[in-house]
Design an enzyme around this catalytic site. Sequence first.
Site, short mmCIF file in Angstrom:
data_model
loop_
_atom_site.label_atom_id
_atom_site.label_comp_id
_atom_site.label_asym_id
_atom_site.label_seq_id
_atom_site.Cartn_x
_atom_site.Cartn_y
_atom_site.Cartn_z
N GLU A 78 -106.73 -1.98 -5.41
CA GLU A 78 -107.12 -1.45 -6.87
C GLU A 78 -107.25 0.20 -6.76
O GLU A 78 -106.86 0.78 -7.48
CB GLU A 78 -108.09 -2.13 -7.75
N GLY A 81 -106.72 -12.02 -8.28
CA GLY A 81 -107.01 -12.41 -9.53
C GLY A 81 -105.74 -13.21 -10.25
O GLY A 81 -105.71 -13.33 -11.51
N ASN A 89 -117.31 -8.94 -4.17
CA ASN A 89 -116.70 -7.67 -4.63
C ASN A 89 -116.66 -7.93 -6.30
O ASN A 89 -115.85 -8.54 -6.94
CB ASN A 89 -115.41 -7.37 -4.18
N TRP A 90 -117.80 -7.03 -6.96
CA TRP A 90 -117.96 -7.51 -8.32
C TRP A 90 -116.90 -6.66 -9.21
O TRP A 90 -116.88 -6.83 -10.36
CB TRP A 90 -119.25 -7.17 -8.52
N LYS A 91 -116.37 -5.73 -8.58
CA LYS A 91 -115.40 -4.75 -9.22
C LYS A 91 -116.28 -4.13 -10.43
O LYS A 91 -117.67 -3.89 -10.25
CB LYS A 91 -114.13 -5.31 -9.72
N GLY A 118 -113.48 -11.82 -5.10
CA GLY A 118 -113.59 -11.07 -6.42
C GLY A 118 -114.05 -11.78 -7.70
O GLY A 118 -115.34 -12.43 -7.63
N GLY A 119 -113.29 -12.58 -8.56
CA GLY A 119 -113.60 -13.32 -9.84
C GLY A 119 -114.49 -14.39 -9.43
O GLY A 119 -115.72 -14.35 -10.07
N GLU A 149 -106.07 -8.69 1.85
CA GLU A 149 -105.86 -9.30 0.59
C GLU A 149 -104.61 -8.91 0.22
O GLU A 149 -104.13 -7.65 -0.15
CB GLU A 149 -106.82 -8.04 -0.22
N HIS A 209 -109.39 -0.53 -1.18
CA HIS A 209 -109.07 -1.88 -1.90
C HIS A 209 -107.87 -1.52 -2.72
O HIS A 209 -107.44 -0.26 -3.00
CB HIS A 209 -110.04 -2.15 -2.88
N SER A 215 -108.05 -14.75 -4.65
CA SER A 215 -108.23 -15.99 -5.33
C SER A 215 -109.01 -16.85 -4.35
O SER A 215 -108.89 -18.33 -4.41
CB SER A 215 -106.96 -16.53 -5.67
#
Length: 276
Positions: free
Chosen positions: A120, A196, A28-30, A257-258, A190, A118, A236
């Site tokens: 966010e 993150g 997930n590149w956001k 993510g990251g 999640e 998600h 993470s």
Amino acid sequence: MRKRRRGEPDERASQPGSCARKPLISGNWKMHKNHLEAIAFIQKLSYALSADDHEHVDVSVHPPFTGLRSAQVVLDTDKLPILLGAQNCHFEADGAFTGEVSPSMLAKLDVRLVVVGHSERRQLFGETDDDVNRKARAVLAAGMTPIVAVGETLEQRNSHQTESVVAAQVAAALAGVSSQQVAGLVVAYEPIWAIGTGKVSSPGDAQQVCRLIRDQVGEMFGQEPAEGVRIQYGGSVKPVNASALMAEPDIDGALVGGASLNADDFARIVRYRLSE
Ligand code: 13P
């Protein structure tokens, strides 16, 4: 076994009752990477992954909307076995919804998986359980697979509400879905405190919640469809912790993510089985 072509369903993974759930590792590149960076990333990732990797693991990348068309072209032109995913969509098919993108538009771009709910989206954009449910059903109706994201806040965890919060999110998200549809879908657990932050859940804790998610699906739709649902852990996930998480029986993948923004790191997560 005949190799699946891109776009074909994974029969092993979607069979109700199948114990052989094929893992799904999703990036997930956001709000990262423009369309040129998306192309470069996909080329680098495909170079890093072998046919054997794709045989063992389904891999999806979820660029921002602006990167989807470029990603589709490179995946299609080079016949790459990487699944294309989106990060969100609207639940309506079309209409006066300025700034929104519909499921059928995504399906037309060969998008196969759409993240819905998600944290966010829930926390920063006010998405409710009802929105998530409408999105999940709209994604299914358009022939794609929702990745239904659920998870508790740190406050909820500290007050021992993890199980009730997550079970309620799953129940709300899947209301009105048929048991046939449920067997092929993906749920991403999640925990919000792990996103993150570098604070990954322990494999045992993550397994416990993923088991609870499967039990909740089982209560709603029966054990057989529940056994077909793939449950990802997200929060993470890194190359160093992926294999321990993936060793848990109810963790069938990762929503990254990251670490999904770097092709080498993401490839190492996809190849978690080689670092065991
Ligand atoms: P991180 O891997 O950066 O913690 O993000 C997880 C996530 O939110 C994926 O959807």
